[in-house]
Write a protein that holds these residues in place. Sequence first.
Motif, PDB file in Angstrom:
ATOM      1  N   LYS A  16      18.630  -9.462  -5.264  1.00 52.04           N
ATOM      2  CA  LYS A  16      17.642 -10.522  -4.993  1.00 52.04           C
ATOM      3  C   LYS A  16      18.283 -11.669  -4.197  1.00 52.04           C
ATOM      4  CE  LYS A  16      13.851  -9.400  -7.551  1.00 52.04           C
ATOM      5  NZ  LYS A  16      13.718  -8.041  -7.084  1.00 52.04           N
ATOM      6  N   GLU A  17      19.508 -12.042  -4.590  1.00 49.23           N
ATOM      7  CA  GLU A  17      20.230 -13.106  -3.894  1.00 49.23           C
ATOM      8  C   GLU A  17      20.481 -12.711  -2.430  1.00 49.23           C
ATOM      9  OE1 GLU A  17      24.540 -15.418  -4.262  1.00 49.23           O
ATOM     10  OE2 GLU A  17      23.888 -14.118  -5.885  1.00 49.23           O
ATOM     11  N   LEU A  18      20.916 -11.470  -2.211  1.00 42.93           N
ATOM     12  CA  LEU A  18      21.166 -10.994  -0.854  1.00 42.93           C
ATOM     13  C   LEU A  18      19.875 -10.943  -0.033  1.00 42.93           C
ATOM     14  CD1 LEU A  18      23.719  -8.143  -1.631  1.00 42.93           C
ATOM     15  CD2 LEU A  18      24.199 -10.262  -0.385  1.00 42.93           C
ATOM     16  N   GLU A  19      18.770 -10.506  -0.649  1.00 42.58           N
ATOM     17  CA  GLU A  19      17.478 -10.485   0.049  1.00 42.58           C
ATOM     18  C   GLU A  19      17.116 -11.881   0.547  1.00 42.58           C
ATOM     19  OE1 GLU A  19      14.813  -8.897  -2.912  1.00 42.58           O
ATOM     20  OE2 GLU A  19      14.916  -6.875  -2.056  1.00 42.58           O
ATOM     21  N   THR A  20      17.302 -12.874  -0.305  1.00 44.74           N
ATOM     22  CA  THR A  20      16.987 -14.249   0.061  1.00 44.74           C
ATOM     23  C   THR A  20      17.889 -14.736   1.194  1.00 44.74           C
ATOM     24  OG1 THR A  20      16.250 -14.717  -2.191  1.00 44.74           O
ATOM     25  CG2 THR A  20      16.800 -16.618  -0.823  1.00 44.74           C
ATOM     26  N   LEU A  21      19.207 -14.505   1.059  1.00 39.75           N
ATOM     27  CA  LEU A  21      20.146 -14.940   2.100  1.00 39.75           C
ATOM     28  C   LEU A  21      19.831 -14.284   3.442  1.00 39.75           C
ATOM     29  CD1 LEU A  21      23.524 -14.887   0.136  1.00 39.75           C
ATOM     30  CD2 LEU A  21      22.313 -16.898   0.999  1.00 39.75           C
ATOM     31  N   LEU A  22      19.547 -13.001   3.422  1.00 40.97           N
ATOM     32  CA  LEU A  22      19.262 -12.290   4.672  1.00 40.97           C
ATOM     33  C   LEU A  22      17.940 -12.756   5.286  1.00 40.97           C
ATOM     34  CD1 LEU A  22      20.514  -8.743   3.635  1.00 40.97           C
ATOM     35  CD2 LEU A  22      21.590 -10.293   5.288  1.00 40.97           C
ATOM     36  N   ALA A  23      16.966 -13.067   4.443  1.00 41.53           N
ATOM     37  CA  ALA A  23      15.676 -13.548   4.945  1.00 41.53           C
ATOM     38  C   ALA A  23      15.800 -14.940   5.562  1.00 41.53           C
ATOM     39  CB  ALA A  23      14.652 -13.572   3.820  1.00 41.53           C
ATOM     40  N   LEU A  24      16.683 -15.755   5.019  1.00 42.99           N
ATOM     41  CA  LEU A  24      16.855 -17.131   5.510  1.00 42.99           C
ATOM     42  C   LEU A  24      17.962 -17.260   6.555  1.00 42.99           C
ATOM     43  CD1 LEU A  24      16.566 -19.072   2.125  1.00 42.99           C
ATOM     44  CD2 LEU A  24      14.828 -18.841   3.911  1.00 42.99           C
ATOM     45  N   ALA A  25      18.579 -16.154   6.925  1.00 39.04           N
ATOM     46  CA  ALA A  25      19.734 -16.185   7.826  1.00 39.04           C
ATOM     47  C   ALA A  25      19.389 -16.751   9.197  1.00 39.04           C
ATOM     48  CB  ALA A  25      20.311 -14.785   7.976  1.00 39.04           C
ATOM     49  N   ASP A  26      20.206 -17.687   9.642  1.00 45.43           N
ATOM     50  CA  ASP A  26      20.157 -18.205  11.008  1.00 45.43           C
ATOM     51  C   ASP A  26      21.441 -17.706  11.653  1.00 45.43           C
ATOM     52  OD1 ASP A  26      19.752 -19.561  13.347  1.00 45.43           O
ATOM     53  OD2 ASP A  26      20.122 -21.561  12.508  1.00 45.43           O
ATOM     54  N   ILE A  27      21.352 -16.561  12.329  1.00 45.25           N
ATOM     55  CA  ILE A  27      22.540 -15.889  12.851  1.00 45.25           C
ATOM     56  C   ILE A  27      22.993 -16.568  14.136  1.00 45.25           C
ATOM     57  CG2 ILE A  27      23.501 -13.687  13.606  1.00 45.25           C
ATOM     58  CD1 ILE A  27      21.082 -12.437  11.980  1.00 45.25           C
ATOM     59  N   ILE A  28      24.254 -16.987  14.139  1.00 47.18           N
ATOM     60  CA  ILE A  28      24.824 -17.693  15.282  1.00 47.18           C
ATOM     61  C   ILE A  28      25.962 -16.849  15.844  1.00 47.18           C
ATOM     62  CG2 ILE A  28      26.015 -19.787  16.028  1.00 47.18           C
ATOM     63  CD1 ILE A  28      24.536 -21.182  13.616  1.00 47.18           C
ATOM     64  N   ASP A  29      25.839 -16.484  17.127  1.00 42.35           N
ATOM     65  CA  ASP A  29      26.876 -15.691  17.794  1.00 42.35           C
ATOM     66  C   ASP A  29      27.954 -16.646  18.292  1.00 42.35           C
ATOM     67  OD1 ASP A  29      28.467 -13.964  19.214  1.00 42.35           O
ATOM     68  OD2 ASP A  29      26.834 -13.132  20.427  1.00 42.35           O
ATOM     69  N   VAL A  30      29.068 -16.673  17.574  1.00 42.63           N
ATOM     70  CA  VAL A  30      30.160 -17.606  17.855  1.00 42.63           C
ATOM     71  C   VAL A  30      30.751 -17.369  19.244  1.00 42.63           C
ATOM     72  CG1 VAL A  30      32.429 -18.386  17.059  1.00 42.63           C
ATOM     73  CG2 VAL A  30      30.651 -17.850  15.411  1.00 42.63           C
ATOM     74  N   THR A  31      30.710 -16.123  19.719  1.00 43.54           N
ATOM     75  CA  THR A  31      31.305 -15.825  21.031  1.00 43.54           C
ATOM     76  C   THR A  31      30.553 -16.523  22.160  1.00 43.54           C
ATOM     77  OG1 THR A  31      29.991 -13.806  21.282  1.00 43.54           O
ATOM     78  CG2 THR A  31      32.166 -13.580  20.270  1.00 43.54           C
ATOM     79  N   LYS A  32      29.332 -16.962  21.918  1.00 39.94           N
ATOM     80  CA  LYS A  32      28.550 -17.659  22.939  1.00 39.94           C
ATOM     81  C   LYS A  32      28.709 -19.181  22.839  1.00 39.94           C
ATOM     82  CE  LYS A  32      24.986 -14.202  23.824  1.00 39.94           C
ATOM     83  NZ  LYS A  32      25.460 -13.017  23.203  1.00 39.94           N
ATOM     84  N   LEU A  33      29.474 -19.640  21.854  1.00 42.57           N
ATOM     85  CA  LEU A  33      29.695 -21.075  21.685  1.00 42.57           C
ATOM     86  C   LEU A  33      30.949 -21.507  22.436  1.00 42.57           C
ATOM     87  CD1 LEU A  33      29.069 -21.472  17.842  1.00 42.57           C
ATOM     88  CD2 LEU A  33      27.465 -21.933  19.697  1.00 42.57           C
ATOM     89  N   SER A  34      30.981 -22.767  22.793  1.00 40.59           N
ATOM     90  CA  SER A  34      32.181 -23.332  23.416  1.00 40.59           C
ATOM     91  C   SER A  34      32.166 -24.831  23.162  1.00 40.59           C
ATOM     92  CB  SER A  34      32.198 -23.034  24.916  1.00 40.59           C
ATOM     93  OG  SER A  34      31.083 -23.648  25.534  1.00 40.59           O
ATOM     94  N   GLY A  35      33.185 -25.479  23.599  1.00 40.31           N
ATOM     95  CA  GLY A  35      33.251 -26.925  23.429  1.00 40.31           C
ATOM     96  C   GLY A  35      34.647 -27.363  23.036  1.00 40.31           C
TER      97      GLY A  35
END
Length: 157
Positions: free
Chosen positions: A63-82
Amino acid sequence: MDKVPMTVQGHKALSAEFEHRTSNERRRIIDAIAEARAHGDLSENAEYSAAKEQQSLNEGRIKELETLLALADIIDVTKLSGSTVKFGATVTFIDEDTEEEKTYQVVGDPEADASAGRISISSPLSRAMIGKEEGDSFEVAAPGGSKSYEIVKIRYI
């Protein structure tokens, strides 16, 4: 509820754990319960009680994993810079007292594991680093007193 930030790798790991728990663990626990039932009187059957407890813990985690996966805001770190520390940054810093060098990646709460080099975005260490640049110093309140660090390198990999 708010979105839960996580890296692509963190999302894959949670998805894999969800798949394992729903496919393999569930089946194994059901089999263990059935085997324990076959032993007779359930009121004094320790194997049955242990299997039911395992089932409860497994279902809770699912149940905890279902909630986390449903609320996931996936960020692709390889596309970040700064040049400043933010979510996804891999930061190398030096303890100004002991000269010990450490490297951590700033990740979401569900995927944090300091022993694997990943610290939560909400941890005191991460909060103190956010917005800092290479060469900047920062302080973290620790149980033994305040600790000072200097950022050596910031990468987004």
